[in-house]
Design an enzyme around this catalytic site. Structure first.
Site, short mmCIF file in Angstrom:
data_model
loop_
_atom_site.label_atom_id
_atom_site.label_comp_id
_atom_site.label_asym_id
_atom_site.label_seq_id
_atom_site.Cartn_x
_atom_site.Cartn_y
_atom_site.Cartn_z
N ASP A 38 0.83 -1.21 0.00
CA ASP A 38 0.00 0.00 0.00
C ASP A 38 0.86 1.27 0.00
OD1 ASP A 38 -1.34 -2.29 1.18
OD2 ASP A 38 -2.99 -0.95 1.65
N HIS A 40 -1.00 4.56 -0.55
CA HIS A 40 -2.00 5.47 0.04
C HIS A 40 -1.59 6.94 -0.02
CE1 HIS A 40 -5.15 2.84 1.35
NE2 HIS A 40 -4.31 2.05 2.02
N ASP A 66 -3.89 -0.15 -3.70
CA ASP A 66 -4.11 0.93 -2.72
C ASP A 66 -3.10 2.06 -2.93
OD1 ASP A 66 -6.26 -0.45 -1.75
OD2 ASP A 66 -5.63 -0.35 0.35
N ASN A 98 -8.33 -2.60 -2.75
CA ASN A 98 -9.71 -2.30 -2.38
C ASN A 98 -10.00 -0.79 -2.40
OD1 ASN A 98 -8.06 -2.23 0.12
ND2 ASN A 98 -9.99 -1.73 1.12
N HIS A 99 -8.96 0.05 -2.41
CA HIS A 99 -9.20 1.49 -2.53
C HIS A 99 -9.23 1.95 -3.98
CE1 HIS A 99 -9.25 3.20 1.60
NE2 HIS A 99 -8.76 1.99 1.88
N HIS A 144 -3.55 -8.10 -3.55
CA HIS A 144 -3.69 -7.06 -2.54
C HIS A 144 -4.15 -7.61 -1.20
CE1 HIS A 144 -4.24 -3.19 -0.69
NE2 HIS A 144 -5.44 -3.58 -0.30
N HIS A 208 -2.47 -4.74 2.24
CA HIS A 208 -3.80 -4.57 2.85
C HIS A 208 -3.79 -4.31 4.36
CE1 HIS A 208 -8.09 -4.63 2.60
NE2 HIS A 208 -8.30 -5.85 3.09
#
Length: 272
Positions: A38, A40, A66, A98-99, A144, A208
């Site tokens: 990730d 982010h 992500d 998932n983002h 992920h 994740h």
């Protein structure tokens, strides 16, 4: 900001056909690959990792999803990654997290940062075409989140990606409920080992989960979980990335420099 939006739209248009043509499961052979968890919206962490990618002479890089939300620079991160994909589509693998779904990024930062409804919808239409997982050197499964159960990975589709983006490992046997909500589930060691045996796999690398030290080895060191954004939402966690040479994985932990400055990340430890 308008210029950055124009850049993002152009990059999304350029990568659209690439993602549509990629299979849900990308198969890649590499003598020296880097795996990234990730990000982010942490552009400083991304630039540090990319510098390590160059210095280590890695052939390929697999991002586990992500890229957006939570951090302050989702658009900058997205532009940087899409630019890399356009320049080298075979060696830069961008998996879906998932983002990379409208359900999440309408709430957790991307929508507020873009502030352009049509561009936001366009970005999510491109996200839907991203591959779900990668199979590295025929035996290392990169994804992920996790797995939906004991399934054949050849049956994976972009439309049934939800469990691969959301599910987590657990010490409890079987498939159990998740604290992430109603639909996500947790898979136990029995499910994991049966899945690995069915698909002839030696190792799974997933993201994740924001571990404080940036990573965790699970299930007899056959599952590696990594997270690549230090200081995630104010938590003083370190970040990690992994390299795979042949079929041997190494984990690099990175974080602030000795003076505590995020802008000067450094490698702290190495775990093989």
């Amino acid at each position: 900001m308008a210029l950055c939006h124009n850049d993002l739209r152009t990059l999304l248009e350029g990568t659209s056909v690439i993602f549509k043509n990629e299979a849900p499961l990308i198969r890649i052979s590499s003598a020296n690959a880097m795996i990234i968890g990730d990000i982010h919206g942490n552009i400083k962490a991304l630039e540090f990792i990319l510098r390590m990618y160059q210095e280590m002479g890695c052939e390929d890089v697999i991002f586990l999803g992500d890229y957006v939300d939570r951090g302050q620079d989702s658009v900058a991160v997205l532009c940087r990654l899409l630019e890399l994909k356009l320049k080298n589509e075979r060696n830069i693998i961008l998996l879906k997290g998932n983002h990379e779904t409208q359900e999440m990024n309408s709430i957790y930062g991307l929508y507020d940062e873009i502030q352009d409804h049509d561009l936001f919808l366009f970005a999510n239409s491109i996200f839907q075409e991203m591959p779900v997982a990668a199979l590295l050197n025929n035996t290392i499964f990169c994804v992920h989140g996790g797995i939906p159960g004991v399934v054949d990975i050849k049956e994976m589709t972009k439309e049934n990606s939800f469990p691969y983006l959301w599910n987590d490992p657990s010490n409890l046997p079987g498939m159990t409920a998740s604290t992430r909500g109603i639909r996500p589930e947790c898979f136990g060691p029995d499910v994991f080992h049966d899945f690995m045996r069915l698909n002839g796999l030696s190792l799974m690398i997933r993201a994740h989960t924001a571990y404080f030290r940036g990573y965790a080895w699970l299930f007899d060191k056959r599952l590696l979980s990594i997270f690549s954004s230090p200081g995630y939402t104010g938590i003083k966690n370190t970040g990690t990335f992994a390299t795979v040479k042949g079929n041997e994985a190494s984990v690099f932990v990175f974080g602030q420099d000795e003076e505590g400055r995020d802008e000067n990340y450094r490698i702290i430890t190495l775990d093989k």
